[in-house]
Design a protein around this motif. Structure first.
Motif, PDB file in Angstrom:
ATOM      1  N   ILE A   1      -0.943   4.342 -17.048  1.00  0.00           N
ATOM      2  CA  ILE A   1      -0.346   3.116 -16.828  1.00  0.00           C
ATOM      3  C   ILE A   1      -0.004   3.079 -15.513  1.00  0.00           C
ATOM      4  O   ILE A   1       0.096   1.892 -14.725  1.00  0.00           O
ATOM      5  N   TRP A   2       0.787   3.952 -15.122  1.00  0.00           N
ATOM      6  CA  TRP A   2       1.667   3.860 -13.767  1.00  0.00           C
ATOM      7  C   TRP A   2       0.560   3.955 -12.699  1.00  0.00           C
ATOM      8  O   TRP A   2       0.503   3.386 -11.582  1.00  0.00           O
ATOM      9  N   ARG A   3      -0.564   4.747 -12.823  1.00  0.00           N
ATOM     10  CA  ARG A   3      -1.864   4.831 -11.977  1.00  0.00           C
ATOM     11  C   ARG A   3      -2.319   3.423 -11.945  1.00  0.00           C
ATOM     12  O   ARG A   3      -2.623   2.921 -10.788  1.00  0.00           O
ATOM     13  N   ILE A   4      -2.563   2.723 -12.796  1.00  0.00           N
ATOM     14  CA  ILE A   4      -3.048   1.180 -12.648  1.00  0.00           C
ATOM     15  C   ILE A   4      -2.147   0.205 -12.078  1.00  0.00           C
ATOM     16  O   ILE A   4      -2.461  -0.481 -11.121  1.00  0.00           O
ATOM     17  N   ILE A   5      -0.837   0.597 -12.488  1.00  0.00           N
ATOM     18  CA  ILE A   5       0.105  -0.316 -11.714  1.00  0.00           C
ATOM     19  C   ILE A   5       0.168  -0.032 -10.242  1.00  0.00           C
ATOM     20  O   ILE A   5       0.185  -1.117  -9.374  1.00  0.00           O
ATOM     21  N   ALA A   6       0.028   1.157  -9.878  1.00  0.00           N
ATOM     22  CA  ALA A   6      -0.075   1.441  -8.392  1.00  0.00           C
ATOM     23  C   ALA A   6      -1.266   0.999  -7.804  1.00  0.00           C
ATOM     24  O   ALA A   6      -1.252   0.416  -6.694  1.00  0.00           O
ATOM     25  N   ILE A   7      -2.601   1.018  -8.492  1.00  0.00           N
ATOM     26  CA  ILE A   7      -3.842   0.398  -7.970  1.00  0.00           C
ATOM     27  C   ILE A   7      -3.557  -1.109  -7.827  1.00  0.00           C
ATOM     28  O   ILE A   7      -3.973  -1.811  -6.748  1.00  0.00           O
TER      29      ILE A   7
ATOM     30  N   ALA B   1      -4.365  -3.459  -4.707  1.00  0.00           N
ATOM     31  CA  ALA B   1      -5.222  -4.423  -4.537  1.00  0.00           C
ATOM     32  C   ALA B   1      -4.439  -5.810  -4.106  1.00  0.00           C
ATOM     33  O   ALA B   1      -5.083  -6.679  -3.611  1.00  0.00           O
ATOM     34  N   SER B   2      -3.103  -6.012  -4.573  1.00  0.00           N
ATOM     35  CA  SER B   2      -2.529  -7.002  -3.991  1.00  0.00           C
ATOM     36  C   SER B   2      -2.373  -7.233  -2.657  1.00  0.00           C
ATOM     37  O   SER B   2      -2.432  -8.269  -1.814  1.00  0.00           O
ATOM     38  N   ALA B   3      -2.312  -5.794  -1.936  1.00  0.00           N
ATOM     39  CA  ALA B   3      -2.273  -5.808  -0.559  1.00  0.00           C
ATOM     40  C   ALA B   3      -3.632  -6.143   0.142  1.00  0.00           C
ATOM     41  O   ALA B   3      -3.742  -6.935   1.271  1.00  0.00           O
ATOM     42  N   ILE B   4      -4.669  -5.699  -0.659  1.00  0.00           N
ATOM     43  CA  ILE B   4      -6.141  -5.988  -0.032  1.00  0.00           C
ATOM     44  C   ILE B   4      -6.374  -7.255  -0.112  1.00  0.00           C
ATOM     45  O   ILE B   4      -6.889  -8.080   0.680  1.00  0.00           O
ATOM     46  N   SER B   5      -5.599  -8.180  -0.867  1.00  0.00           N
ATOM     47  CA  SER B   5      -5.822  -9.686  -1.324  1.00  0.00           C
ATOM     48  C   SER B   5      -5.213 -10.312   0.125  1.00  0.00           C
ATOM     49  O   SER B   5      -5.751 -11.238   0.682  1.00  0.00           O
TER      50      SER B   5
ATOM     51  N   VAL C   1       0.863  -1.040  -0.075  1.00  0.00           N
ATOM     52  CA  VAL C   1       0.179   0.129  -0.086  1.00  0.00           C
ATOM     53  C   VAL C   1       1.000   1.196   0.084  1.00  0.00           C
ATOM     54  O   VAL C   1       0.611   2.315  -0.787  1.00  0.00           O
ATOM     55  N   GLY C   2       1.957   1.158   0.849  1.00  0.00           N
ATOM     56  CA  GLY C   2       2.842   2.267   1.087  1.00  0.00           C
ATOM     57  C   GLY C   2       3.412   2.795  -0.507  1.00  0.00           C
ATOM     58  O   GLY C   2       3.445   4.031  -0.905  1.00  0.00           O
ATOM     59  N   TYR C   3       3.989   1.910  -1.363  1.00  0.00           N
ATOM     60  CA  TYR C   3       4.341   2.020  -2.558  1.00  0.00           C
ATOM     61  C   TYR C   3       3.359   2.462  -3.529  1.00  0.00           C
ATOM     62  O   TYR C   3       3.746   3.271  -4.386  1.00  0.00           O
ATOM     63  N   GLY C   4       2.417   1.812  -3.572  1.00  0.00           N
ATOM     64  CA  GLY C   4       1.125   2.132  -4.360  1.00  0.00           C
ATOM     65  C   GLY C   4       0.857   3.622  -4.069  1.00  0.00           C
ATOM     66  O   GLY C   4       0.524   4.436  -5.284  1.00  0.00           O
TER      67      GLY C   4
END
Length: 356
Positions: free
Chosen positions: A149-155, A159-163, A118-121
């Motif tokens: 594109i970078w905004r989607i990568i951040a999201i 999302a991976s953290a949410i999982s 989340v921090g890096y995103g």
């Protein structure tokens, strides 16, 4: 019949993309490393969750923590600045911190991993907002697409953290079969998305030697001297008139906007002003960011080419665009029409005017 779990399928696909990127394209090393890290993480998840290799369970959070750190450094060096900074290496200590947590305080693993992702995103999203989507080293012909594109990568990182949080909650409520399903859906999709976006030509850039970051004033900048701890400049401190006068002389007078590899970093370097000041001056005077300002000039040039009877491809290449997708997107945004329709309408208008 051989059935592969979803993470293993994702790993094979990402591995193929990595080999293609390294063998057949000029993908920057950090983006290629991020792609490989995503592939390795998918393999680790697969063998732990589906093949019962419990010995690698402790390795899983350590390898996972490398992904957001790689994404952040790749973002900085590919979009914000071209010269690597020695302090960027500190981000690669994150897996060591995670390893210490795994060995000494395992109860903190899930929370720490979520904080890292989340921090890096969030950091990428904040940096994009801070720069108003004006990225130093992405080609201006791409418009706002690199920032998207970078905004989607951040999201995807968030999302991976949410999982991970969902897995923790599921286990706490006794749903033992949930981790495999959650990893198959959330983490696999996030990793696959990051991997595919790493190969986008809009963020694959060739750094320009000598370009600085957004606060580095070139040595020949008029009246400006770089200071390590200089305070942030306000809009009132930006020499808007001087920047715009030189900008028009260089960009319009010498038609620098026709350079297909033009970036904000190259433009600021030619002007002799820091990146942030150039971006701010253009925004204050035109109400647009740098890419929209440059691409408007390019589309106006393309319209003149089309009016002379040039075909769309010739007009595109002559106006500073390398790809039809970027050209068509910017043409539609500025004119409200596709190049072909615009040319047909222009031809009819000219013929009507002549006949009258």
């Amino acid at each position: 019949m051989i059935v592969l779990p979803v993470p293993m399928v994702v790993a094979l696909l990402l591995g193929f993309l990595f080999l293609r990127a390294t063998l057949f394209t000029e993908t920057p090393r950090l983006l290629a490393a991020l792609l490989l890290a995503c592939a390795c993480q998918s393999v680790t998840v697969s063998v732990v969750q589906y093949y019962g290799v419990s010995e690698l369970r402790l390795l899983q959070p350590i390898t996972a923590s490398l992904i957001p750190a790689l994404a952040w450094v790749a973002f900085l060096e590919g979009a914000i600045r071209s010269q690597p900074k020695s302090r960027d290496l500190l981000h690669f200590l994150i897996p060591i911190v995670m390893a210490c947590a795994v060995l000494a305080i395992p109860v903190t693993i899930d929370a720490l991993l979520a904080v890292i992702f989340v921090g890096y995103g969030v950091a990428i999203l904040v940096m994009l907002h801070r720069h108003s989507d004006d990225l130093a080293n992405t080609r201006l012909a791409s418009g706002h697409f690199p920032a998207v594109i970078w905004r989607i990568i951040a999201i995807a990182l968030i999302a991976s953290a949410i999982s991970d949080i969902c897995i923790t909650l599921a286990l706490s409520y006794g749903y033992r079969g949930a981790p495999g399903l959650i990893l198959s859906v959330f983490s696999s999709v996030a990793l696959l998305m990051i991997g595919f976006l790493c190969l986008s030509p809009d963020i694959v850039t060739e750094p320009v030697e000598g370009d600085g970051d957004e606060y580095d004033a070139p040595s020949n900048a008029p009246g400006l001297h770089r200071q390590e701890n200089a305070p942030h400049k306000t809009n009132e401190d930006v020499p808007v008139h001087a920047i715009m006068e030189q900008l028009e002389a260089l960009v319009i007078g010498k038609k620098l906007y026709l350079d297909p590899d033009l970036t904000l970093a190259r433009l600021a370097r030619r002007l002799g002003f820091p990146l942030k000041q150039v971006s701010t001056a253009i925004n204050l005077v035109t109400g647009e960011n740098v890419s929209r300002y440059i691409n408007k000039l390019r589309i106006e040039h393309a319209c003149r080419e089309l009016e002379t009877g040039q075909n769309v491809t010739t007009a595109m290449l002559a106006s500073g665009f390398n790809t039809k997708s970027n050209f068509n997107r910017e043409f539609l945004r500025i004119t409200g029409s596709t190049p072909t329709k615009w040319q047909s309408h222009s031809t009819v208008t000219q013929q009507t005017s002549i006949s009258q």
